[in-house]
Design an enzyme around this catalytic site. Structure first.
Site, PDB file in Angstrom:
ATOM      1  N   SER A   1       0.873  -1.194   0.000  1.00 20.16           N
ATOM      2  CA  SER A   1       0.000   0.000   0.000  1.00 20.16           C
ATOM      3  C   SER A   1       0.900   1.232   0.000  1.00 20.16           C
ATOM      4  O   SER A   1       1.527   1.533   1.019  1.00 20.16           O
ATOM      5  CB  SER A   1      -0.857   0.046   1.264  1.00 20.16           C
ATOM      6  OG  SER A   1      -1.594  -1.120   1.421  1.00 20.16           O
TER       7      SER A   1
ATOM      8  N   LYS B   1      -7.186   1.905  -2.601  1.00 17.27           N
ATOM      9  CA  LYS B   1      -6.742   1.470  -1.265  1.00 17.27           C
ATOM     10  C   LYS B   1      -6.748   2.651  -0.283  1.00 17.27           C
ATOM     11  O   LYS B   1      -7.143   2.514   0.870  1.00 17.27           O
ATOM     12  CB  LYS B   1      -5.342   0.851  -1.373  1.00 17.27           C
ATOM     13  CG  LYS B   1      -4.684   0.507  -0.056  1.00 17.27           C
ATOM     14  CD  LYS B   1      -5.356  -0.636   0.692  1.00 17.27           C
ATOM     15  CE  LYS B   1      -4.712  -0.826   2.060  1.00 17.27           C
ATOM     16  NZ  LYS B   1      -5.288  -1.883   2.848  1.00 17.27           N
TER      17      LYS B   1
ATOM     18  N   LYS C   1       0.491   5.884   8.126  1.00 15.90           N
ATOM     19  CA  LYS C   1       1.133   5.971   6.801  1.00 15.90           C
ATOM     20  C   LYS C   1       0.063   6.145   5.713  1.00 15.90           C
ATOM     21  O   LYS C   1       0.187   6.994   4.837  1.00 15.90           O
ATOM     22  CB  LYS C   1       1.940   4.693   6.551  1.00 15.90           C
ATOM     23  CG  LYS C   1       2.434   4.534   5.119  1.00 15.90           C
ATOM     24  CD  LYS C   1       2.717   3.087   4.754  1.00 15.90           C
ATOM     25  CE  LYS C   1       1.481   2.257   4.723  1.00 15.90           C
ATOM     26  NZ  LYS C   1       1.503   1.048   3.929  1.00 15.90           N
TER      27      LYS C   1
HETATM   28  P1  NAD Z   1       5.953  -6.382   7.160  1.00 11.63           P
HETATM   29  O1  NAD Z   1       6.775  -5.305   7.752  1.00 11.63           O
HETATM   30  O2  NAD Z   1       5.503  -7.513   8.030  1.00 11.63           O
HETATM   31  O3  NAD Z   1       6.718  -7.050   5.888  1.00 11.63           O
HETATM   32  C1  NAD Z   1       7.441  -6.316   4.926  1.00 11.63           C
HETATM   33  C2  NAD Z   1       8.632  -7.148   4.458  1.00 11.63           C
HETATM   34  O4  NAD Z   1       9.320  -6.412   3.439  1.00 11.63           O
HETATM   35  C3  NAD Z   1       9.659  -7.436   5.565  1.00 11.63           C
HETATM   36  O5  NAD Z   1       9.946  -8.823   5.596  1.00 11.63           O
HETATM   37  C4  NAD Z   1      10.887  -6.591   5.156  1.00 11.63           C
HETATM   38  O6  NAD Z   1      12.122  -7.186   5.542  1.00 11.63           O
HETATM   39  C5  NAD Z   1      10.735  -6.568   3.633  1.00 11.63           C
HETATM   40  N1  NAD Z   1      11.408  -5.443   2.970  1.00 11.63           N
HETATM   41  C6  NAD Z   1      11.409  -4.131   3.306  1.00 11.63           C
HETATM   42  N2  NAD Z   1      12.107  -3.408   2.413  1.00 11.63           N
HETATM   43  C7  NAD Z   1      12.554  -4.283   1.474  1.00 11.63           C
HETATM   44  C8  NAD Z   1      13.331  -4.143   0.300  1.00 11.63           C
HETATM   45  N3  NAD Z   1      13.773  -2.948  -0.125  1.00 11.63           N
HETATM   46  N4  NAD Z   1      13.622  -5.254  -0.424  1.00 11.63           N
HETATM   47  C9  NAD Z   1      13.174  -6.468  -0.021  1.00 11.63           C
HETATM   48  N5  NAD Z   1      12.436  -6.661   1.095  1.00 11.63           N
HETATM   49  C10 NAD Z   1      12.126  -5.582   1.823  1.00 11.63           C
HETATM   50  O7  NAD Z   1       4.691  -5.630   6.520  1.00 11.63           O
HETATM   51  P2  NAD Z   1       3.249  -6.259   6.131  1.00 11.63           P
HETATM   52  O8  NAD Z   1       2.313  -6.151   7.299  1.00 11.63           O
HETATM   53  O9  NAD Z   1       3.467  -7.569   5.439  1.00 11.63           O
HETATM   54  O10 NAD Z   1       2.743  -5.141   5.088  1.00 11.63           O
HETATM   55  C11 NAD Z   1       3.211  -5.076   3.755  1.00 11.63           C
HETATM   56  C12 NAD Z   1       2.324  -4.090   2.993  1.00 11.63           C
HETATM   57  O11 NAD Z   1       0.963  -4.567   2.998  1.00 11.63           O
HETATM   58  C13 NAD Z   1       2.279  -2.663   3.600  1.00 11.63           C
HETATM   59  O12 NAD Z   1       2.267  -1.739   2.558  1.00 11.63           O
HETATM   60  C14 NAD Z   1       0.968  -2.658   4.385  1.00 11.63           C
HETATM   61  O13 NAD Z   1       0.408  -1.355   4.531  1.00 11.63           O
HETATM   62  C15 NAD Z   1       0.096  -3.548   3.505  1.00 11.63           C
HETATM   63  N6  NAD Z   1      -1.013  -4.178   4.205  1.00 11.63           N
HETATM   64  C16 NAD Z   1      -0.823  -4.760   5.433  1.00 11.63           C
HETATM   65  C17 NAD Z   1      -1.899  -5.335   6.090  1.00 11.63           C
HETATM   66  C18 NAD Z   1      -1.726  -5.960   7.464  1.00 11.63           C
HETATM   67  O14 NAD Z   1      -2.752  -6.249   8.124  1.00 11.63           O
HETATM   68  N7  NAD Z   1      -0.521  -6.202   7.936  1.00 11.63           N
HETATM   69  C19 NAD Z   1      -3.168  -5.337   5.483  1.00 11.63           C
HETATM   70  C20 NAD Z   1      -3.335  -4.787   4.208  1.00 11.63           C
HETATM   71  C21 NAD Z   1      -2.230  -4.200   3.574  1.00 11.63           C
END
Ligand code: NAD
Length: 296
Positions: free
Chosen positions: A94, A169, A237
């Site tokens: 997102s 979104k 965010k």
């Molecule tokens: P998270 O922090 O658990 O996972 C993100 C992953 O990305 C981590 O493993 C991190 O090491 C990796 N990462 C970061 N920068 C990187 C890079 N440059 N190259 C490679 N890997 C990299 O986050 P999440 O909860 O999985 O969320 C991911 C996205 O999904 C966000 O944008 C969030 O807003 C969205 N989202 C999350 C939820 C939720 O409930 N958690 C729901 C809907 C949408």
């Protein structure tokens, strides 16, 4: 299909797992540790986004925020360096709709396609493969990627061109924040007036004020369970994206701004990692009253 998956956190790990179970060959990269279960089931760990892009036809990113997508795609040893014409980049994070249009343009310059495909449904939806997926991009790219999206989600919509998925979104996050605020105000009001908030919630569930947020987050508020779920800092965010874009678009979002201030108040009181239903606690501070306290 050979599918690349970059970012295997709370959301990415179960989503990639569904692709693997669906019979696809995975090439993985994360700046952190890769999940053992995916590797032992046959996924290939890669040393960079460039390596992922050189081995996969479709490359999915699921990282936290706009700068992380920028770095994964265009940083040193990033995806762009490994692309060849005909490949498709699908960003499911997102992030900013405005930056997305720029990322899409730069990927398309390489003879590739770009889809923005953020999701709603949380970690529960990611594990259950029931995510709502909002897509921006060409019909042709959408048709090619759709079988993969169907392994991860249920309600999948091509909204329009690049950026429109991310815009959808942001709209989703505005509705969710404002509804949490409304449910919080209503239950706090009812509790301070001396009514049982659990019974008020149950009474309202069948009527016009009913919503998934009254159901799920209303219950969290009454039980005072603010373990995440979806962290306040991630919702900050998303509202930041809404408010920044609103300024550029010259549109006023007064209640989105209020919700951001309430999240800021939570963060100031140690709540950046609370579930976003914890916005109630900022309202409770203003009222000097907690749901569950008696008025008498
Ligand atoms: P998270 O922090 O658990 O996972 C993100 C992953 O990305 C981590 O493993 C991190 O090491 C990796 N990462 C970061 N920068 C990187 C890079 N440059 N190259 C490679 N890997 C990299 O986050 P999440 O909860 O999985 O969320 C991911 C996205 O999904 C966000 O944008 C969030 O807003 C969205 N989202 C999350 C939820 C939720 O409930 N958690 C729901 C809907 C949408």
């Amino acid at each position: 299909m050979n599918v690349g998956f970059i970012g295997l956190g709370i959301m990415g790990r179960p989503m990639a797992g569904h692709l693997q179970k669906g019979g696809h060959t995975l090439f993985l990269y994360d700046i952190g540790k890769l999940p053992d279960d995916l590797l032992s089931a046959g996924a290939t760990g890669c040393a960079s986004g460039k390596e992922v892009a050189s081995k996969a036809e479709i490359i999915i990113t699921m990282v936290p925020d706009t700068p992380h997508v920028q770095s994964a795609l265009f940083g040193k040893e990033g995806v762009a360096e490994g692309l060849s014409p005909g490949k498709i980049v699908v960003d499911m994070s997102s992030i900013s709709p405005i930056a997305t249009k720029d990322f899409a343009r730069r990927i398309k310059e390489r003879g590739c396609e770009y889809l923005d495909a953020p999701v709603s449904g949380g970690d529960v939806g990611a594990k259950a493969a029931s995510l709502t997926i909002m897509v921006g991009g060409s019909q042709q790219a959408f048709d090619k990627v759709r079988p993969l999206l169907e392994l991860m989600g249920k309600n999948i919509t091509l909204v329009g061109d690049n950026g429109d998925g991310q815009t959808t979104k942001v709209a989703n996050q505005i509705i969710v924040a404002l509804t949490i605020e409304a449910v919080g105000e209503a239950l706090l009001f009812a509790a301070k007036a001396g009514a049982d908030p659990a019974k008020v919630r149950a009474a309202l569930m069948g009527g016009f004020a009913s919503s998934r947020i009254l159901e799920v987050h209303g219950e969290r508020m009454i039980k005072r369970n603010f373990d995440p779920g979806f962290r306040i800092e991630l919702h900050q965010k998303d509202l930041n994206l809404a408010l920044q874009s609103a300024r550029q678009l010259q549109v006023s979002l007064p209640n989105t701004a209020n919700c951001q201030e309430l999240f800021n108040a939570c963060a100031a009181n140690g709540g950046a990692a609370w579930d976003h239903s914890g916005m109630l606690r900022a309202l409770e501070l203003l009222a000097h009253f907690e749901i569950g306290q008696t008025t008498g």
